[in-house]
Scaffold this motif. Structure first.
Motif, short mmCIF file in Angstrom:
data_model
loop_
_atom_site.label_atom_id
_atom_site.label_comp_id
_atom_site.label_asym_id
_atom_site.label_seq_id
_atom_site.Cartn_x
_atom_site.Cartn_y
_atom_site.Cartn_z
N LEU A 121 0.82 -1.21 0.00
CA LEU A 121 0.00 0.00 0.00
C LEU A 121 0.86 1.26 0.00
O LEU A 121 0.55 2.24 -0.71
N ILE A 122 1.95 1.27 0.77
CA ILE A 122 2.83 2.45 0.80
C ILE A 122 3.50 2.65 -0.55
O ILE A 122 3.61 3.79 -1.04
N SER A 123 3.94 1.57 -1.18
CA SER A 123 4.54 1.69 -2.52
C SER A 123 3.53 2.21 -3.54
O SER A 123 3.85 3.07 -4.36
N THR A 124 2.30 1.71 -3.45
CA THR A 124 1.26 2.19 -4.37
C THR A 124 0.95 3.66 -4.14
O THR A 124 0.79 4.44 -5.09
N GLN A 125 0.88 4.08 -2.86
CA GLN A 125 0.63 5.48 -2.55
C GLN A 125 1.75 6.38 -3.05
O GLN A 125 1.50 7.47 -3.59
N ALA A 126 3.00 5.94 -2.88
CA ALA A 126 4.13 6.73 -3.37
C ALA A 126 4.09 6.85 -4.88
O ALA A 126 4.35 7.93 -5.44
N THR A 127 3.73 5.78 -5.58
CA THR A 127 3.62 5.83 -7.04
C THR A 127 2.51 6.79 -7.47
O THR A 127 2.69 7.59 -8.40
N LEU A 128 1.37 6.72 -6.76
CA LEU A 128 0.27 7.63 -7.10
C LEU A 128 0.64 9.08 -6.83
O LEU A 128 0.27 9.98 -7.60
N LEU A 129 1.38 9.33 -5.75
CA LEU A 129 1.81 10.70 -5.46
C LEU A 129 2.76 11.22 -6.53
O LEU A 129 2.67 12.38 -6.95
N ALA A 130 3.68 10.34 -6.98
CA ALA A 130 4.60 10.75 -8.05
C ALA A 130 3.84 11.03 -9.34
O ALA A 130 4.12 12.03 -10.04
N GLN A 131 2.86 10.17 -9.66
CA GLN A 131 2.06 10.41 -10.86
C GLN A 131 1.24 11.69 -10.74
O GLN A 131 1.11 12.45 -11.71
N ASN A 132 0.71 11.94 -9.54
CA ASN A 132 -0.06 13.16 -9.32
C ASN A 132 0.81 14.39 -9.47
O ASN A 132 0.42 15.40 -10.08
N GLU A 133 2.04 14.32 -8.94
CA GLU A 133 2.96 15.45 -9.06
C GLU A 133 3.34 15.69 -10.52
O GLU A 133 3.39 16.83 -10.98
N ALA A 134 3.58 14.58 -11.26
CA ALA A 134 3.91 14.73 -12.68
C ALA A 134 2.73 15.32 -13.45
O ALA A 134 2.90 16.18 -14.32
N ALA A 135 1.50 14.87 -13.10
CA ALA A 135 0.32 15.42 -13.77
C ALA A 135 0.15 16.90 -13.46
O ALA A 135 -0.22 17.70 -14.32
N MET A 136 0.42 17.29 -12.19
CA MET A 136 0.32 18.70 -11.82
C MET A 136 1.35 19.54 -12.58
O MET A 136 1.06 20.65 -13.04
#
Length: 233
Positions: A121-136
């Motif tokens: 779950l932590i790895s998935t959350q970190a990946t989603l945060l990185a994708q969100n930052e890239a999208a932003m």
């Protein structure tokens, strides 16, 4: 406590500490992701599934052994009228140890699954945060590009409006000059017509004067001839 159960208890305490570290807000998911992707853990991740299966199998074996001990000592017959107190204490102690081993192995098995799930779950959350930052970042870049294009379009439209105003001004000035030239041309045409009329009047007067001169010349010639005829007679 025997050596194997001491090791399992130590492993259980280590699991509790790891769960607390993962659950408490000590580090962000991005930092945990960097730790999970370190060289040491990456070297272990290739065989992590094998190690995890071996660990689960070992814990399941110890759990089954603790269940066997619990069932063994729970079926002890105490129907004797005067059972030995020492024997009863030994059986209760063995039952207590079996139950303790059961809880230790059960919680160790349960926390192993919990830790694995928390890491995923932590790895998935970190990946989603990185994708969100890239999208932003992409959205901010697109917004900046759109604003620059809009400003360039606004500048172009203002420049075009300025050029249109200058062109309209030049056209109005040219129209004004054309009107002035038309007025001057009309005046010149009127002057030319007037001069033509004056010329025609002068020409007609000259013609009438020439006719009158010819008439007078003829009359003078006639008078001269008549006077000469009278003198000859």
């Amino acid at each position: 406590m025997s050596i194997q159960w001491t090791l399992i208890a130590g492993f259980l305490y280590a699991e509790i500490a790891v769960v607390l570290l993962l659950v408490l807000p000590i580090a962000s998911p991005t930092r945990w992701q960097k730790l999970f992707k370190s060289r040491f853990l990456q070297s272990l991740s290739n065989q992590a599934s094998i190690y995890f299966v071996i660990l689960l199998g070992t814990l399941v074996l110890f759990l089954m052994d603790a269940l066997r001990e619990m069932r063994k000592y729970s079926k002890t017959d105490h129907t004797d009228v005067h059972p030995s107190l020492n024997l009863e204490l030994q059986e209760n102690m063995r039952m207590f140890r079996a139950q303790r081993n059961f809880y230790i192995s059960g919680f160790a098995l349960f926390l192993s699954l919990v830790i694995r799930r928390l890491v995923i779950l932590i790895s998935t959350q970190a990946t989603l945060l990185a994708q969100n930052e890239a999208a932003m970042r992409q959205a901010q870049s697109a917004t900046t590009t759109a604003r620059s294009l809009l400003s360039q379009r606004t500048i172009g439209e203002s420049a075009q409006n300025d050029s249109n105003e200058a062109h309209d001004k030049q056209v109005s000035e040219l129209k004004k000059q054309i009107k002035e030239l038309q007025v001057k041309n009309l005046e010149l045409e009127n002057n030319l017509v007037k001069e033509k009329k004056d010329k025609e009047a002068i020409k007609s007067q000259a013609d009438s004067l020439a006719k009158e001169y010819d008439r007078l010349t003829n009359e003078h010639a006639k008078l001269t001839q008549s006077s000469s005829d009278k003198k000859s007679d």
